[in-house]
Design an enzyme around this catalytic site. Sequence first.
Site, mmCIF file in Angstrom:
data_model
loop_
_atom_site.group_PDB
_atom_site.id
_atom_site.type_symbol
_atom_site.label_atom_id
_atom_site.label_comp_id
_atom_site.label_asym_id
_atom_site.label_seq_id
_atom_site.Cartn_x
_atom_site.Cartn_y
_atom_site.Cartn_z
ATOM 1 C CB SER A 139 43.408 28.612 48.385
ATOM 2 O OG SER A 139 44.594 28.374 47.653
ATOM 3 C CE1 TYR A 152 43.651 33.868 46.291
ATOM 4 C CE2 TYR A 152 45.157 32.194 47.112
ATOM 5 C CZ TYR A 152 44.028 32.537 46.395
ATOM 6 O OH TYR A 152 43.276 31.554 45.795
HETATM 7 P P1 NAD Z 1 37.880 34.104 38.829
HETATM 8 O O1 NAD Z 1 38.653 35.355 38.671
HETATM 9 O O2 NAD Z 1 37.478 33.324 37.634
HETATM 10 O O3 NAD Z 1 36.566 34.353 39.677
HETATM 11 C C1 NAD Z 1 36.522 35.237 40.753
HETATM 12 C C2 NAD Z 1 35.092 35.670 40.927
HETATM 13 O O4 NAD Z 1 35.036 36.626 41.985
HETATM 14 C C3 NAD Z 1 34.542 36.338 39.665
HETATM 15 O O5 NAD Z 1 33.206 35.933 39.467
HETATM 16 C C4 NAD Z 1 34.628 37.803 40.020
HETATM 17 O O6 NAD Z 1 33.661 38.570 39.334
HETATM 18 C C5 NAD Z 1 34.329 37.739 41.509
HETATM 19 N N1 NAD Z 1 34.721 38.944 42.213
HETATM 20 C C6 NAD Z 1 35.930 39.566 42.248
HETATM 21 N N2 NAD Z 1 35.857 40.687 42.961
HETATM 22 C C7 NAD Z 1 34.569 40.780 43.399
HETATM 23 C C8 NAD Z 1 33.873 41.732 44.179
HETATM 24 N N3 NAD Z 1 34.461 42.832 44.646
HETATM 25 N N4 NAD Z 1 32.560 41.525 44.411
HETATM 26 C C9 NAD Z 1 31.934 40.425 43.913
HETATM 27 N N5 NAD Z 1 32.551 39.502 43.179
HETATM 28 C C10 NAD Z 1 33.861 39.672 42.928
HETATM 29 O O7 NAD Z 1 38.732 33.214 39.835
HETATM 30 P P2 NAD Z 1 38.553 31.724 40.379
HETATM 31 O O8 NAD Z 1 39.833 31.043 40.124
HETATM 32 O O9 NAD Z 1 37.296 31.108 39.908
HETATM 33 O O10 NAD Z 1 38.486 32.015 41.948
HETATM 34 C C11 NAD Z 1 37.344 31.767 42.720
HETATM 35 C C12 NAD Z 1 37.770 31.463 44.144
HETATM 36 O O11 NAD Z 1 38.534 30.263 44.148
HETATM 37 C C13 NAD Z 1 38.640 32.544 44.764
HETATM 38 O O12 NAD Z 1 38.278 32.719 46.116
HETATM 39 C C14 NAD Z 1 40.032 31.949 44.640
HETATM 40 O O13 NAD Z 1 40.888 32.453 45.626
HETATM 41 C C15 NAD Z 1 39.730 30.481 44.846
HETATM 42 N N6 NAD Z 1 40.776 29.590 44.346
HETATM 43 C C16 NAD Z 1 41.117 29.579 43.031
HETATM 44 C C17 NAD Z 1 42.120 28.719 42.616
HETATM 45 C C18 NAD Z 1 42.537 28.628 41.179
HETATM 46 O O14 NAD Z 1 43.540 27.973 40.889
HETATM 47 N N7 NAD Z 1 41.807 29.199 40.234
HETATM 48 C C19 NAD Z 1 42.762 27.899 43.537
HETATM 49 C C20 NAD Z 1 42.396 27.960 44.863
HETATM 50 C C21 NAD Z 1 41.405 28.811 45.262
#
Ligand code: NAD
Length: 257
Positions: A139, A152
């Site tokens: 991130s 986080y």
């Molecule tokens: P999201 O909530 O859409 O997806 C998260 C995924 O992780 C989902 O598929 C969920 O089922 C899975 N998950 C959660 N707990 C779990 C567990 N215990 N076991 C297995 N799977 C699990 O969120 P996202 O925004 O797509 O985030 C995905 C990644 O991207 C994360 O690591 C997040 O930190 C990172 N990220 C997101 C953003 C953003 O703005 N959305 C920015 C930077 C980084």
Amino acid sequence: MSLKGKTAVITGSNSGIGLGVAWELARAGANVVLNSFTDRDEDQALASEIASKTGVTARYIKADMSRGDECRMLIERAGACDILVNNAGIQHVAAIEEFPADKWDAVIAINLSSAFHTTAAALPMMRVAGWGRVVNIASAHGLTASPYKSAYIAAKHGIVGLTKTVALETAEDPITANAICPGYVLTPLVEKQIPDTMRKYDMSREDVIRNVLLERQPSKQFATVEQLGGTTVFLCSDAAEQITGTTISVDGGWTAL
Ligand code: NAD
């Protein structure tokens, strides 16, 4: 770019960025293994849809990324893992004094320790296969901090450090390890933060998006899951063979500030 014959395991991929990355890897020809901790018909349906629309093999394997044994089991059950995308993640927002200890543990386990376990299980397979790519979805918060997101930010800085170590331990092998650092992407993880913020500041949805979420994103646009998938495919390409141990920001200029 063809990834035909390669198998990609993407943790946390029944939603958001993980699902977007799985689609782009499948479009590039890789067989994909989707994952989350749920066991619903919809999860299997996502894999079937990817398989039918792209012609690759796609499976869904339930495994809870908060548990080290299940992380390792995911890789074993996948049977092959040429491309490992550590993406599963959760968020919790609170001041350190009020931050619940169980939430701290869960964020560290899912966002950081899971990548240690999956990588430890996948590297021997990559070494045998003679090729491998580890792509960690970190991130902008892996490079910079914000208040109230201590777990986080600690986890995301941690995964950037883990990425560098994996890169050094595989430097002489045909394996690379890199971290992608997205800024804000409009996924369920971010969508969940909007209603509370609207209430807290008595703002419209549009104002929350522009003035709160995208306040630090100079482009004033969300990054998209397709762009993150495309960046992952690039890291799997021959052009990226000497790119290892680094971070690639996809953040509309956030970390240039
Ligand atoms: P999201 O909530 O859409 O997806 C998260 C995924 O992780 C989902 O598929 C969920 O089922 C899975 N998950 C959660 N707990 C779990 C567990 N215990 N076991 C297995 N799977 C699990 O969120 P996202 O925004 O797509 O985030 C995905 C990644 O991207 C994360 O690591 C997040 O930190 C990172 N990220 C997101 C953003 C953003 O703005 N959305 C920015 C930077 C980084």
